[in-house]
Design a protein around this motif. Structure first.
Motif, mmCIF file in Angstrom:
data_model
loop_
_atom_site.group_PDB
_atom_site.id
_atom_site.type_symbol
_atom_site.label_atom_id
_atom_site.label_comp_id
_atom_site.label_asym_id
_atom_site.label_seq_id
_atom_site.Cartn_x
_atom_site.Cartn_y
_atom_site.Cartn_z
ATOM 1 N N LYS A 411 9.019 7.644 10.283
ATOM 2 C CA LYS A 411 9.922 7.241 9.213
ATOM 3 C C LYS A 411 9.190 6.783 7.960
ATOM 4 C CE LYS A 411 13.867 7.828 11.383
ATOM 5 N NZ LYS A 411 14.823 8.872 10.910
ATOM 6 N N ALA A 412 8.093 6.063 8.143
ATOM 7 C CA ALA A 412 7.412 5.487 6.987
ATOM 8 C C ALA A 412 6.021 5.029 7.398
ATOM 9 C CB ALA A 412 8.211 4.310 6.421
ATOM 10 N N MET A 413 5.197 4.753 6.380
ATOM 11 C CA MET A 413 3.868 4.222 6.637
ATOM 12 C C MET A 413 3.562 3.114 5.634
ATOM 13 S SD MET A 413 1.379 7.359 7.837
ATOM 14 C CE MET A 413 1.541 8.442 6.410
ATOM 15 N N VAL A 414 2.770 2.162 6.100
ATOM 16 C CA VAL A 414 2.206 1.129 5.228
ATOM 17 C C VAL A 414 0.693 1.229 5.330
ATOM 18 C CG1 VAL A 414 2.002 -1.331 4.724
ATOM 19 C CG2 VAL A 414 4.182 -0.410 5.545
ATOM 20 N N TYR A 415 0.041 1.458 4.205
ATOM 21 C CA TYR A 415 -1.426 1.435 4.138
ATOM 22 C C TYR A 415 -1.853 0.060 3.613
ATOM 23 C CZ TYR A 415 -1.848 6.605 4.415
ATOM 24 O OH TYR A 415 -1.823 7.925 4.795
ATOM 25 N N ILE A 416 -2.838 -0.530 4.252
ATOM 26 C CA ILE A 416 -3.416 -1.797 3.792
ATOM 27 C C ILE A 416 -4.891 -1.539 3.471
ATOM 28 C CG2 ILE A 416 -3.839 -4.221 4.331
ATOM 29 C CD1 ILE A 416 -1.712 -3.794 6.641
ATOM 30 N N ASP A 417 -5.245 -1.597 2.203
ATOM 31 C CA ASP A 417 -6.605 -1.280 1.762
ATOM 32 C C ASP A 417 -7.098 0.021 2.399
ATOM 33 O OD1 ASP A 417 -6.896 -3.382 0.034
ATOM 34 O OD2 ASP A 417 -8.030 -4.652 1.415
ATOM 35 N N PRO A 418 -6.406 1.131 2.166
ATOM 36 C CA PRO A 418 -6.810 2.385 2.814
ATOM 37 C C PRO A 418 -8.119 2.916 2.265
ATOM 38 C CG PRO A 418 -5.163 2.803 1.131
ATOM 39 C CD PRO A 418 -5.273 1.313 1.239
ATOM 40 N N ASP A 419 -8.766 3.778 3.027
ATOM 41 C CA ASP A 419 -9.903 4.526 2.501
ATOM 42 C C ASP A 419 -9.403 5.454 1.392
ATOM 43 O OD1 ASP A 419 -11.575 3.283 4.226
ATOM 44 O OD2 ASP A 419 -12.019 5.038 5.458
ATOM 45 N N ILE A 420 -10.181 5.585 0.349
ATOM 46 C CA ILE A 420 -9.786 6.358 -0.828
ATOM 47 C C ILE A 420 -10.494 7.711 -0.782
ATOM 48 C CG2 ILE A 420 -9.634 6.392 -3.336
ATOM 49 C CD1 ILE A 420 -8.075 4.095 -1.884
ATOM 50 N N PRO A 421 -9.756 8.821 -0.617
ATOM 51 C CA PRO A 421 -10.381 10.133 -0.433
ATOM 52 C C PRO A 421 -10.711 10.818 -1.759
ATOM 53 C CG PRO A 421 -8.021 10.319 -0.117
ATOM 54 C CD PRO A 421 -8.288 8.874 -0.403
ATOM 55 N N PRO A 518 -3.670 16.516 1.598
ATOM 56 C CA PRO A 518 -2.931 16.077 0.412
ATOM 57 C C PRO A 518 -2.277 14.722 0.657
ATOM 58 C CG PRO A 518 -1.637 17.673 1.626
ATOM 59 C CD PRO A 518 -2.974 17.612 2.315
ATOM 60 N N MET A 519 -1.851 14.102 -0.422
ATOM 61 C CA MET A 519 -1.097 12.859 -0.289
ATOM 62 C C MET A 519 0.219 13.126 0.445
ATOM 63 S SD MET A 519 -1.484 10.867 -3.910
ATOM 64 C CE MET A 519 -3.052 10.131 -4.422
ATOM 65 N N VAL A 520 0.697 12.120 1.125
ATOM 66 C CA VAL A 520 1.976 12.217 1.833
ATOM 67 C C VAL A 520 3.098 12.028 0.823
ATOM 68 C CG1 VAL A 520 3.429 11.194 3.615
ATOM 69 C CG2 VAL A 520 0.950 11.357 3.963
ATOM 70 N N SER A 521 4.069 12.919 0.856
ATOM 71 C CA SER A 521 5.182 12.807 -0.084
ATOM 72 C C SER A 521 6.551 12.867 0.588
ATOM 73 C CB SER A 521 5.094 13.912 -1.146
ATOM 74 O OG SER A 521 5.127 15.196 -0.520
ATOM 75 N N ALA A 522 6.617 13.346 1.829
ATOM 76 C CA ALA A 522 7.913 13.561 2.479
ATOM 77 C C ALA A 522 8.500 12.289 3.073
ATOM 78 C CB ALA A 522 7.775 14.619 3.574
ATOM 79 N N ILE A 523 7.683 11.292 3.308
ATOM 80 C CA ILE A 523 8.166 10.000 3.805
ATOM 81 C C ILE A 523 7.611 8.911 2.896
ATOM 82 C CG2 ILE A 523 8.323 10.799 6.206
ATOM 83 C CD1 ILE A 523 5.742 9.168 6.741
ATOM 84 N N PRO A 524 8.269 7.766 2.803
ATOM 85 C CA PRO A 524 7.752 6.700 1.932
ATOM 86 C C PRO A 524 6.487 6.067 2.509
ATOM 87 C CG PRO A 524 9.717 5.959 3.088
ATOM 88 C CD PRO A 524 9.593 7.415 3.383
ATOM 89 N N VAL A 525 5.513 5.908 1.641
ATOM 90 C CA VAL A 525 4.254 5.255 2.007
ATOM 91 C C VAL A 525 4.040 4.099 1.028
ATOM 92 C CG1 VAL A 525 1.769 5.483 2.285
ATOM 93 C CG2 VAL A 525 3.274 7.416 2.847
ATOM 94 N N TRP A 596 11.060 -3.976 3.224
ATOM 95 C CA TRP A 596 11.522 -3.172 2.083
ATOM 96 C C TRP A 596 11.720 -1.716 2.491
ATOM 97 C CZ3 TRP A 596 9.963 1.092 -0.617
ATOM 98 C CH2 TRP A 596 10.546 1.300 -1.871
ATOM 99 N N LEU A 597 10.757 -1.179 3.255
ATOM 100 C CA LEU A 597 10.867 0.213 3.706
ATOM 101 C C LEU A 597 12.068 0.405 4.619
ATOM 102 C CD1 LEU A 597 7.120 1.052 4.396
ATOM 103 C CD2 LEU A 597 8.589 2.175 2.717
ATOM 104 N N PHE A 598 12.282 -0.501 5.542
ATOM 105 C CA PHE A 598 13.405 -0.371 6.471
ATOM 106 C C PHE A 598 14.733 -0.466 5.722
ATOM 107 C CE2 PHE A 598 10.419 -0.262 9.736
ATOM 108 C CZ PHE A 598 11.014 -0.191 10.984
ATOM 109 N N ARG A 599 14.788 -1.343 4.717
ATOM 110 C CA ARG A 599 16.030 -1.438 3.932
ATOM 111 C C ARG A 599 16.244 -0.165 3.114
ATOM 112 N NH1 ARG A 599 14.208 -6.736 2.893
ATOM 113 N NH2 ARG A 599 13.490 -6.061 0.820
#
Length: 604
Positions: A411-421, A518-525, A596-599
């Protein structure tokens, strides 16, 4: 002290011990022995042998030696322990002491003064039984009650190589044995003791000739002598009025069952000592897991999963750990976040192979974990998911989405300080230390196996522990310290040190594959972006070139993170004056991002 006085003390203890033994026998009700005890003479001494029901000479069995209390004998020990009646897996020997008591290693009692060679007798019993029956190699055990328990501690200190595990009931440890104990190899040990024992007191006793340390100190001492990790696991109510204190060294376990209000007895209300001992022997190679933890088995190995909030509806929240600056990466970082999220969500933290209690393998990487994660979630029967990925675990989360989005409803993802590609960030990630580990891994693994980095690892863990303490105190965070300690200390184990090295060596290839996606666009991140880089920039002010590279890294990371959130309809959350360990410092901020994502998705 005069010998007469010593003898008087032991006579009193003997009489009390025998009374307790009779009480234990009475507690067994009308149970009578169904085994035929065979009396075996051995070099002028005696032991009693019980073969398992349905014994077949061609079959192989475990071997258990059970040592009676002062003033008793082997037949007495059999009459209230009934080991031979409980299990058909063991050949059980009930030895008779040569003197009124065993030579327990205190160098202070009758058996010592008369030169009873009880250590040698024990060794000869094992050899004798092995010559007559098929004993499974490395499946020899010992148990002792009261003064027989004191002697079993002597076995653990001076003949540990003969046993896989031993158990001690109603006996702490003599001060003398505690000062001399120096086992040549590790052996698992279980203790059971009533806190109101007046014969051999749970809290020990002080005497200039014969003294006892407490049972709590005894289990800690034995654990320490066997290179156990420093933090004990504490569990209350493992049985009625019974508290468990458990140490381990990654292979052996050292456990104390404290029975609140229990006296000097073998059996306790609600605690079947004989069965508990046999359970300990059967499970001695299985780790004692913290509350909410389990091991999930897949074809690739066993994965440590901590599951909380299981009654909560909606998609499962899956926490994926990443590294701090020491590349330590496991679910200890979620000791504050997971309990907080579990108030509202069904939450799993899942440790990669080679981390925490998960099993080990030689092939380790963040990319590999994406497929492992799919297998674990299948076992957990979780399909609807929201992923929370900290630091480099963004690689695992992104590959999991790439490879398994058809199999799971992500459904969704949360990145916390992700690696930057992006090129500049990748050049920093793929430099030191990743390139050094990759080049030196073949030589490093055996070096680690020799324990050469254990000291430096402990020093780093001590610093990390203090830093987490400061973060928690500064931000008034509620952290499950017991869980944090249990997981954090596992980083000291050699297999975990080697797993860390393998993951760092594989990191360059992980990043190469990650950069192609590529960046994820189909689900909220949603992306939480701390400014931890600023600390490194400030430290590099005397190195202008390095400071400039770090500033570019910070700028590139913030721009990429904001874009990823924008194109996926997620949130970009920039944190100021923040540490990289956001799950420890600001778990509430992560919960707010998830809320916020769940709402936004109208999820329950």
């Amino acid at each position: 002290m005069k010998r007469q006085t010593i003898t008087t003390i032991w006579l009193i203890m003997l009489l009390l011990g025998l009374a307790s033994c009779k009480s234990s026998e009475k507690n067994q009700g009308d149970k009578t022995s169904v085994a035929q005890l065979q009396q075996v003479k051995l070099n002028g001494r005696n032991y009693w042998l019980a073969l398992p029901r349905g014994y077949q000479a061609a079959n192989s069995y475990k071997l258990l030696l059970a040592f009676h209390p002062s003033g008793g004998n082997g037949k007495d020990m059999q009459s209230f322990t009934h080991f031979d009646q409980i299990s058909n897996e063991y050949i059980v020997a009930y030895p008779d002491s040569e003197q009124v008591e065993w030579n327990e290693g205190c160098n202070c009692n009758i058996a010592h003064r008369l030169g009873a060679d009880d250590l040698g007798f024990t060794s000869r019993i094992i050899t004798d039984i092995q010559s007559r029956h098929n004993v499974i190699p490395d499946e020899v055990y010992a148990a002792g009650y009261s003064q027989g328990g004191l002697f079993v501690q002597n076995l653990a200190c001076n003949l540990p190589q003969l046993f896989k595990a031993v158990a001690v009931v109603a006996a702490p440890m003599s001060i003398q044995l505690a000062s001399s104990c120096s086992p040549s190899t590790a052996v698992s040990l279980m203790m059971v003791h009533g806190t109101d024992d007046t014969v051999l007191p749970y809290n020990g006793m002080v005497h200039h000739n014969f003294g006892l340390i407490s049972s709590a100190d005894a289990i800690a001492l034995i654990a320490g002598k066997n290179d156990a990790l420093p933090y004990a696991l504490h569990k209350t109510q493992v049985a009625p009025h019974t508290h468990l204190t458990s140490y381990h060294n990654g292979t052996q376990k050292f456990q104390l069952y404290s029975v609140q209000g229990g006296g000097h007895t073998w059996q306790f209300a609600g605690f079947d000592t004989s069965r508990q001992i046999l359970n300990f022997f059967a499970e001695v190679e299985q780790p004692e897991l913290p509350e909410h933890s389990q091991l999930v088995s897949t074809e690739q190995g066993q994965f440590h999963v901590r599951a909380m909030g299981m009654d909560n509806p909606g998609p499962a929240v899956v926490l994926l750990a990443g590294p701090n600056y020491n590349y330590h990466s496991d679910s200890a970082w979620f000791a504050a976040l997971q309990p907080l999220l579990a108030k509202q969500y069904r939450v799993y933290s899942i440790d990669r192979l080679g981390n925490a209690y998960s099993s080990n393998t030689e092939e380790l990487s963040y990319r590999r974990f994406a497929d492992d994660l799919a297998a674990v979630l299948q076992q957990l029967q979780e399909i609807q998911l929201a992923l929370v990925a900290f630091s480099s675990s963004s690689i695992s989360a992104r590959w999991f989405y790439q490879q398994h989005q058809q199999q799971f409803d992500i459904k969704a993802m949360v990145y916390i300080d992700p690696d930057i590609p992006l090129p500049h960030s990748l050049s920093l990630y793929q430099g030191y230390p990743a390139d050094w580990y990759l080049a030196n891994l073949p030589a490093l693994l055996p070096h680690l196996a020799g324990g050469n980095w254990t000291g430096r690892t402990k020093d780093k863990l001590d610093v990390e522990y203090q830093e987490v303490q400061q973060l928690v105190a500064q931000h008034n965070v509620q952290l499950d310290w017991s869980y944090f300690e249990q997981i954090m200390q596992l980083r000291l184990l050699i297999p975990q040190q080697q797993a860390r090295a393998r993951e760092i060596a594989a990191y360059i290839a992980d990043l190469d594959g990650y950069a192609q996606l590529p960046m994820v666009s189909a689900i909220p991140v949603s992306v939480i972006d701390s400014d931890f880089e600023q600390q490194q920039i400030d430290l590099a002010q005397d190195e202008p070139e390095l400071a400039a590279a770090l500033r570019l890294w910070q700028q590139e990371g913030s721009a990429w993170s904001a874009e990823q959130a924008l194109i996926s309809n997620g949130q970009y959350i920039a944190l100021s004056n923040s540490d990289h360990l956001v799950p420890v410092q600001k778990p509430e901020q992560i919960k707010q991002a998830l809320d916020w994502l769940f709402r936004a998705l109208q999820l329950p």
